[in-house]
Design a protein around this motif. Structure first.
Motif, PDB file in Angstrom:
ATOM      1  N   ASN A 104       0.842  -0.953  -0.066  1.00 47.04           N
ATOM      2  CA  ASN A 104       0.159  -0.036   0.003  1.00 47.04           C
ATOM      3  C   ASN A 104       0.736   1.296  -0.080  1.00 47.04           C
ATOM      4  O   ASN A 104       0.376   2.235  -0.596  1.00 47.04           O
ATOM      5  N   ARG A 105       2.162   1.252   0.672  1.00 45.60           N
ATOM      6  CA  ARG A 105       2.963   2.412   0.626  1.00 45.60           C
ATOM      7  C   ARG A 105       4.162   2.451  -0.433  1.00 45.60           C
ATOM      8  O   ARG A 105       4.711   3.472  -0.464  1.00 45.60           O
ATOM      9  N   VAL A 106       4.421   1.379  -1.348  1.00 51.69           N
ATOM     10  CA  VAL A 106       5.531   1.053  -2.012  1.00 51.69           C
ATOM     11  C   VAL A 106       5.708   2.172  -2.983  1.00 51.69           C
ATOM     12  O   VAL A 106       6.670   2.900  -3.120  1.00 51.69           O
ATOM     13  N   PHE A 107       4.544   2.697  -3.476  1.00 55.05           N
ATOM     14  CA  PHE A 107       4.563   3.932  -4.659  1.00 55.05           C
ATOM     15  C   PHE A 107       5.069   4.843  -3.826  1.00 55.05           C
ATOM     16  O   PHE A 107       5.598   5.934  -4.815  1.00 55.05           O
ATOM     17  N   ASP A 108       4.699   5.507  -2.741  1.00 57.48           N
ATOM     18  CA  ASP A 108       5.130   6.556  -2.324  1.00 57.48           C
ATOM     19  C   ASP A 108       6.334   6.833  -1.760  1.00 57.48           C
ATOM     20  O   ASP A 108       7.149   7.899  -1.578  1.00 57.48           O
ATOM     21  N   LEU A 109       7.106   5.679  -1.559  1.00 55.39           N
ATOM     22  CA  LEU A 109       8.407   5.788  -0.974  1.00 55.39           C
ATOM     23  C   LEU A 109       9.330   6.060  -2.063  1.00 55.39           C
ATOM     24  O   LEU A 109       9.570   5.682  -3.093  1.00 55.39           O
ATOM     25  N   LYS A 110      10.368   7.180  -1.674  1.00 59.52           N
ATOM     26  CA  LYS A 110      11.299   7.704  -2.520  1.00 59.52           C
ATOM     27  C   LYS A 110      12.687   7.200  -2.166  1.00 59.52           C
ATOM     28  O   LYS A 110      13.598   7.104  -2.908  1.00 59.52           O
ATOM     29  N   ILE A 111      12.836   7.390  -0.598  1.00 62.11           N
ATOM     30  CA  ILE A 111      14.034   6.844   0.053  1.00 62.11           C
ATOM     31  C   ILE A 111      13.877   5.934   1.185  1.00 62.11           C
ATOM     32  O   ILE A 111      13.092   6.035   1.881  1.00 62.11           O
ATOM     33  N   ILE A 112      14.915   4.878   0.877  1.00 64.26           N
ATOM     34  CA  ILE A 112      14.859   3.863   2.146  1.00 64.26           C
ATOM     35  C   ILE A 112      16.378   4.185   2.740  1.00 64.26           C
ATOM     36  O   ILE A 112      17.388   3.957   2.248  1.00 64.26           O
ATOM     37  N   ALA A 113      16.192   4.669   3.901  1.00 59.41           N
ATOM     38  CA  ALA A 113      17.690   4.880   4.746  1.00 59.41           C
ATOM     39  C   ALA A 113      17.924   4.083   5.888  1.00 59.41           C
ATOM     40  O   ALA A 113      17.054   3.185   6.091  1.00 59.41           O
ATOM     41  N   ARG A 114      19.217   3.733   6.081  1.00 55.21           N
ATOM     42  CA  ARG A 114      19.653   3.060   7.172  1.00 55.21           C
ATOM     43  C   ARG A 114      19.160   1.310   6.395  1.00 55.21           C
ATOM     44  O   ARG A 114      18.849   0.383   7.310  1.00 55.21           O
ATOM     45  N   ALA A 115      19.280   1.393   5.266  1.00 58.94           N
ATOM     46  CA  ALA A 115      18.821  -0.135   4.755  1.00 58.94           C
ATOM     47  C   ALA A 115      19.798  -1.110   5.024  1.00 58.94           C
ATOM     48  O   ALA A 115      20.929  -1.192   4.911  1.00 58.94           O
ATOM     49  N   ARG A 116      19.259  -2.274   4.932  1.00 61.31           N
ATOM     50  CA  ARG A 116      19.996  -3.605   5.193  1.00 61.31           C
ATOM     51  C   ARG A 116      20.009  -4.314   3.751  1.00 61.31           C
ATOM     52  O   ARG A 116      18.957  -4.066   3.013  1.00 61.31           O
ATOM     53  N   PRO A 117      20.979  -5.136   3.623  1.00 61.33           N
ATOM     54  CA  PRO A 117      20.902  -5.688   2.408  1.00 61.33           C
ATOM     55  C   PRO A 117      19.786  -6.344   1.698  1.00 61.33           C
ATOM     56  O   PRO A 117      19.520  -6.317   0.711  1.00 61.33           O
ATOM     57  N   MET A 118      18.994  -7.135   2.622  1.00 62.74           N
ATOM     58  CA  MET A 118      17.670  -7.760   2.130  1.00 62.74           C
ATOM     59  C   MET A 118      16.594  -6.946   1.933  1.00 62.74           C
ATOM     60  O   MET A 118      15.489  -7.253   1.368  1.00 62.74           O
ATOM     61  N   ASP A 119      16.982  -5.480   2.433  1.00 62.22           N
ATOM     62  CA  ASP A 119      15.630  -4.342   2.344  1.00 62.22           C
ATOM     63  C   ASP A 119      15.328  -4.316   0.863  1.00 62.22           C
ATOM     64  O   ASP A 119      14.184  -4.264   0.290  1.00 62.22           O
ATOM     65  N   LYS A 120      16.565  -4.038   0.036  1.00 61.25           N
ATOM     66  CA  LYS A 120      16.389  -3.610  -1.251  1.00 61.25           C
ATOM     67  C   LYS A 120      15.704  -4.658  -2.029  1.00 61.25           C
ATOM     68  O   LYS A 120      14.815  -4.580  -2.918  1.00 61.25           O
ATOM     69  N   LYS A 121      16.063  -6.080  -1.785  1.00 62.11           N
ATOM     70  CA  LYS A 121      15.352  -7.429  -2.414  1.00 62.11           C
ATOM     71  C   LYS A 121      13.929  -7.431  -2.100  1.00 62.11           C
ATOM     72  O   LYS A 121      13.244  -7.653  -3.094  1.00 62.11           O
ATOM     73  N   ARG A 122      13.836  -7.134  -0.766  1.00 58.83           N
ATOM     74  CA  ARG A 122      12.000  -7.055  -0.538  1.00 58.83           C
ATOM     75  C   ARG A 122      11.410  -6.144  -1.387  1.00 58.83           C
ATOM     76  O   ARG A 122      10.204  -6.104  -1.736  1.00 58.83           O
ATOM     77  N   LEU A 123      12.038  -4.859  -1.393  1.00 58.25           N
ATOM     78  CA  LEU A 123      11.483  -3.827  -2.165  1.00 58.25           C
ATOM     79  C   LEU A 123      11.326  -4.160  -3.676  1.00 58.25           C
ATOM     80  O   LEU A 123      10.136  -3.965  -4.082  1.00 58.25           O
ATOM     81  N   VAL A 124      12.236  -4.709  -4.432  1.00 57.73           N
ATOM     82  CA  VAL A 124      12.115  -5.249  -5.505  1.00 57.73           C
ATOM     83  C   VAL A 124      11.196  -6.052  -5.753  1.00 57.73           C
ATOM     84  O   VAL A 124      10.189  -6.201  -6.666  1.00 57.73           O
ATOM     85  N   GLU A 125      11.071  -7.039  -4.989  1.00 59.16           N
ATOM     86  CA  GLU A 125       9.817  -8.095  -4.928  1.00 59.16           C
ATOM     87  C   GLU A 125       8.484  -7.647  -4.815  1.00 59.16           C
ATOM     88  O   GLU A 125       7.614  -8.298  -5.525  1.00 59.16           O
ATOM     89  N   THR A 126       8.397  -6.784  -4.010  1.00 56.10           N
ATOM     90  CA  THR A 126       7.321  -5.826  -3.768  1.00 56.10           C
ATOM     91  C   THR A 126       6.761  -5.279  -5.018  1.00 56.10           C
ATOM     92  O   THR A 126       5.598  -5.179  -5.568  1.00 56.10           O
ATOM     93  N   LEU A 127       7.437  -4.500  -5.477  1.00 62.39           N
ATOM     94  CA  LEU A 127       7.353  -3.782  -6.787  1.00 62.39           C
ATOM     95  C   LEU A 127       6.957  -4.560  -8.134  1.00 62.39           C
ATOM     96  O   LEU A 127       6.014  -4.373  -8.696  1.00 62.39           O
ATOM     97  N   GLN A 128       7.567  -5.785  -7.935  1.00 59.91           N
ATOM     98  CA  GLN A 128       7.301  -6.656  -8.957  1.00 59.91           C
ATOM     99  C   GLN A 128       5.850  -7.290  -8.860  1.00 59.91           C
ATOM    100  O   GLN A 128       5.092  -7.745  -9.794  1.00 59.91           O
ATOM    101  N   ARG A 129       5.336  -7.569  -7.547  1.00 61.79           N
ATOM    102  CA  ARG A 129       4.137  -8.110  -7.348  1.00 61.79           C
ATOM    103  C   ARG A 129       3.065  -7.067  -7.735  1.00 61.79           C
ATOM    104  O   ARG A 129       1.952  -7.380  -8.157  1.00 61.79           O
ATOM    105  N   LYS A 130       3.400  -5.620  -7.921  1.00 60.01           N
ATOM    106  CA  LYS A 130       2.653  -4.527  -8.269  1.00 60.01           C
ATOM    107  C   LYS A 130       2.650  -4.300  -9.811  1.00 60.01           C
ATOM    108  O   LYS A 130       2.279  -3.325 -10.236  1.00 60.01           O
ATOM    109  N   ALA A 131       3.271  -5.428 -10.346  1.00 62.38           N
ATOM    110  CA  ALA A 131       3.234  -5.397 -11.976  1.00 62.38           C
ATOM    111  C   ALA A 131       4.059  -4.113 -12.477  1.00 62.38           C
ATOM    112  O   ALA A 131       4.125  -3.820 -13.697  1.00 62.38           O
ATOM    113  N   GLN A 132       5.291  -4.046 -11.712  1.00 59.84           N
ATOM    114  CA  GLN A 132       6.085  -3.081 -12.078  1.00 59.84           C
ATOM    115  C   GLN A 132       7.592  -3.900 -12.792  1.00 59.84           C
ATOM    116  O   GLN A 132       7.741  -4.846 -12.414  1.00 59.84           O
TER     117      GLN A 132
END
Length: 895
Positions: free
Chosen positions: A589-617
């Protein structure tokens, strides 16, 4: 240098053996290599290749029937041979270019497991190979050492670690004192991680995880997971393949039913005649299927991708996986790291403000920068010196270099008498030297946090502390690191024999220090990045920054590159811990609003990618660190940086050789242009195939011989299409495609406009051809020069000469239409050959090939030579196909 404040025994031989048995070795499990034959076999899974294989096998069966049952010549095998040649060319070219790219991709994941590591075992300090480190080992760390495994610090003296390969942070302070612990740090302050590097200080740590169990290992293993995400082009070609299969088999079934009904209507039933008629009907149906299948399409796709791979390398994009060329054109979101991608990953002095105009005092300021430092510069490349040691201190030395000062000469001319290294406790460092600038004088230089240093200084002149602190605050709000500098002349009678303790007394005693100035240091944004970000945003692509930096730093970098603006607020930024706490539904519900993820850990970016892919991006990921590898692997397109880690490069599809974000925009332009070129070829070839299918279908139902023979269709469906693939695949990219929004990945590759063109122009071609065929049936045509006065005959008979005319008319209509296909989705003239001279050359080859086949093909192609006047008339008579297209494009340009 004193190593330890206490004695460590370390592990004994039995404990080492038990630890290795329980926790394994300190080696990352290499990815399984797919055998060469399997890699080649995967090329045959393409949906269009599968259709071609089926059509080829059916064609072989029909050819065998014609050769053995009907005793026809060996030429009946030309078509199946041609189909299998098309298959091998398409699969072979794709395999060749990808394998060659893999060889060119020389920097693969290589971990030096034999690198020596200093450990304590059985009470003795010894060196072992990195691979031999086990859980429980006590490891010694010095400046410049790479941390061999994950562990907890036992001792830490002025220790700072470069964690950029895992978090993006180039300098992380490490300590064993709880008061120094940073609760917002990506990894605990008293922990060190495998693959990171000691920038300064030294320490001792106990190993807690080795090999795949380390954070570095988890990232590496995750990056090797083979993601089965289909590319947009693959999905669209699969859909096209299904449509072609359905239509061709439907037409074939229609022929079978229709001709069978015709037999019972027009002929008396006899088994022998029926079987012969039925086999002929099947052969016609299979011929139609073979005609309908676009043999040249796999070739066009492969040639387009291969051409783009080669040309993209010239724009600093090394493409390792061929599909990535086109997928970049469908990208809707780019998830990028900050350090090394948006910024230079090189600390630089942003601004220096000296608190004096006196030349001698300025000279002392520079001497202090040179001598009160633990960093150095590598001048192996004089035009581009690199920093060794602390990057912040290195930035100061680079600033001296830019001022024309050689820090080495200054440092060597001053005698160092004592020093205090930087620590988080005192927040400053100090060096006592016998100055070369003030002969016979001893000077103590100090630098560090300005709010600490001001406590040791006399009142400032030429300005005020309020002005200084306001300037520092302004710099800090721009995510810059700030330092203050001061110095004082030390009386020769001052006791300095007690080292650090003596220096601390001098610092806190009288007389006070003279404040020298302040400096702002930053990892500057690459100069080309703001324009590149703007280009991507205008092209309808979302950009999201994922970094291990603080929210303030990340937000400021976002502002500098043009991503973060005044209307953005807290819903547009999130920290790693907050991101991890979100449920999947909340994140979606929030992924399209996000522009910046700070203090991110390695697997955060992967989860972000997979979430966007589920949203047909369609997601592209950029990164240069080990921490980026899982996301690079999971994305539709992973883009690593040329100077990134080998793990990141191995996980990526494209390597940006020059590390420039602007090269990503070029890759998007190439991808969009490539897709447009594939559409142009499909438009051209489907028009050829639709007209050919309608002619075959008409011939089957009206009971006449097919106007186009099998070998003629081989030329039309294979050789001519191959040339067309080469012509349309080699068209240069157009910058105008960046003005469009990303295409819908679920839309059919044949658009409504293409369908309209195929229907209208194909219908016109069909009417022209069938009208000409009908004329030939009822008139004896011996030359086109006399066609206006035909000699009509009462019987239906078509001569080989007339069939040659019909075959050439068919090809020339398509010849001129190739110009229109080239100009599809463009308002430019199809006669403009700027930057695509190859297109004209290939058209010339097609024309010469047609002339040679008709003039020399004879029985093999069922043709006879034409008169020169016939060639001229056919060429001129069919040219309105291009002229009308040019008129339409001219009107569109004017409108």
């Amino acid at each position: 240098m004193e190593r330890k404040q206490q004695h460590y025994e370390g592990l004994n031989e039995q404990e080492i053996h038990d630890s290795r048995q329980q926790h394994g070795t300190n080696v990352l499990t290499p990815p399984a290599q797919t055998p060469l034959w399997k890699r080649f076999a995967t090329k045959f899974s393409d949906p269009l290749i599968v259709i071609l294989l089926v059509a080829g096998l059916l064609s072989v069966g029909i050819s065998c029937y014609e050769y053995f049952g009907m005793h026809e010549g060996y030429s009946v095998f030309f078509e199946p041979v041609g189909i299998f040649v098309a298959i091998l060319l398409a699969t072979g070219l794709s395999f060749f270019f990808e394998e060659r790219a893999n060889k060119a991709f020389s920097i693969l994941n290589q971990v030096n497991d034999d690198e020596p590591v200093e450990v304590i075992r059985d009470g003795n300090t010894t060196r072992i190979a990195k691979r031999d480190v086990v859980v429980g080992d006590v490891v010694l760390l010095d400046t410049g050492a790479e941390v061999p495994a994950d562990g907890v610090l036992l001792e830490s003296v002025g220790l700072s670690v470069d964690e950029s390969s895992l978090t993006g942070e180039p300098m992380c302070w490490k300590s064993t004192h709880e008061n120094d612990f940073d609760p917002d740090a990506t990894f605990p302050t008293n922990h060190v991680m495998r693959g990171t590097k000691v920038m300064e200080g030294h320490g001792v740590f106990r190993v807690e995880r080795v090999g795949d169990a380390t954070e570095n290992g988890r990232v590496f293993v995750a990056s090797q997971i083979d993601n089965s995400v289909k590319t947009p082009l693959t999905e669209q070609l699969e859909r096209l393949g299904r449509v072609i299969t359905l239509l061709s088999y439907s037409f074939a079934a229609l022929i079978l039913v229709g001709r069978t009904a015709m037999f019972f209507t027009n002929f008396s039933f006899e088994w022998v005649h029926f079987v012969q008629y039925f086999l002929d009907t099947i052969m016609i149906g299979v011929t139609l299927i073979v005609v309908a299948v676009p043999e040249g399409l796999p070739m066009a796709v492969t040639l387009s991708l291969a051409y783009s791979m080669r040309r993209m390398l010239k724009t600093n994009n090394l493409v390792r996986k061929m599909h990535a060329c086109e997928t970049m054109g469908a990208t809707t979101v780019i998830c990028t790291d900050k350090t090394g991608t948006l910024t230079r990953n090189q600390m630089r002095v942003h601004e220096m403000k000296a608190n004096t105009t006196d030349e001698t005092m300025r000279a002392l300021f520079m001497e202090g920068i040179a001598v009160n430092s633990t960093a150095s510069l590598d001048f192996s490349r004089p035009e581009n010196p690199t920093v060794l040691g602390n990057p912040t201190e290195g930035a100061l030395l680079l600033w001296l270099h830019e001022q024309g000062m050689d820090y080495r000469e200054i440092r060597e001319s001053a005698e160092v008498l004592g020093e205090i290294t930087f620590s988080t406790e005192n927040k400053y460092m100090a060096t006592l030297v016998r100055s070369a600038l003030v002969p016979g004088k001893t000077i103590l230089y100090i630098k560090g946090a300005t709010d600490i240093i001001r406590n040791f200084c006399s009142p400032v002149t030429n300005t005020s502390w309020d002005e200084i602190m306001n300037q520092l605050l302004a710099w800090q709000n721009q995510a810059m690191r700030t330092l203050g500098f001061a110095s004082r002349i030390v009386d020769d009678s001052t006791d300095t024999s007690h080292g650090k303790e003596s220096l601390e007394k001098i610092i806190t005693g009288e007389p006070r220090f003279v404040f020298q100035g302040i400096v702002a240091i930053s990892d500057p944004v690459r100069p080309e990045v703001p324009a590149a970000v703007e280009e991507c945003i205008k092209a309808g692509i979302q950009i999201k920054i994922v970094t291990g930096d603080t929210p303030g730093t990340a937000r400021e970098i976002g502002r500098q590159v043009g991503l973060w603006n005044e209307s953005d607020n807290e819903k547009n930024i999130i920290t790693g811990p907050q991101f991890e706490s979100l449920t999947d539904d909340e994140l979606e519900n929030r992924v399209f609003d996000l522009k910046i993820i700070a203090r991110a850990r390695p697997m955060d970016k992967k989860r972000l990618v997979e979430t966007l892919q589920r949203k047909a991006q369609v997601v592209a990921v950029t990164g240069d660190g080990t921490n980026d590898a899982p996301a690079l692997k999971a994305a539709h397109v992973g883009l690593s940086m040329g100077d990134g880690t080998s793990v990141a490069k191995e996980a990526s599809d494209i390597t940006i050789v020059d590390n420039s974000f602007s090269s990503i925009g070029r890759a998007v332009m190439w991808g969009r242009s490539l897709y447009l070129n594939i559409q142009r070829f499909i438009l051209f070839q489907m028009m050829v195939n639709v007209v050919a299918c309608l002619i075959v279908l008409t011939g089957a139902f009206i009971g006449t011989q097919s106007p186009l023979t099998v070998t003629q269709m081989l030329w039309v469906n294979l050789i001519m299409d191959t040339f067309a693939a080469m012509a349309l695949a080699s068209l240069p990219p157009s910058e105008s495609v960046m003005n469009n929004k990303p295409r819908n990945r679920h839309e059919f590759i044949i658009t409504r406009a293409m369908t309209l063109q195929i229907t209208i122009i194909g219908g016109i071609f069909y009417i022209i051809l069938m009208a000409f065929f009908h004329l030939m049936e009822h008139a004896d045509i011996t030359s086109l020069s006399a066609i206006l006065h035909p000699n009509f005959t009462p019987h239906k008979e078509i001569t080989p000469y007339e069939l040659s005319l019909f075959f050439t008319l068919f090809v020339m209509l398509q010849f001129w239409n190739m110009f229109n296909a080239r100009a599809y989705a463009s308002k430019q003239s199809a006669l403009s050959f700027k930057q695509c001279k190859g297109f004209g050359l290939i058209l010339l080859l097609i024309l010469l090939g047609q002339i040679m086949i008709v003039e020399l093909g004879g029985e093999m192609f069922s043709v006879t030579p034409l008169h020169p006047i016939d060639w001229l008339i056919l060429t001129v008579a069919t040219s309105p196909v291009l002229l009308i297209g040019e008129i339409i494009r001219f009107i569109k340009r004017k409108l």
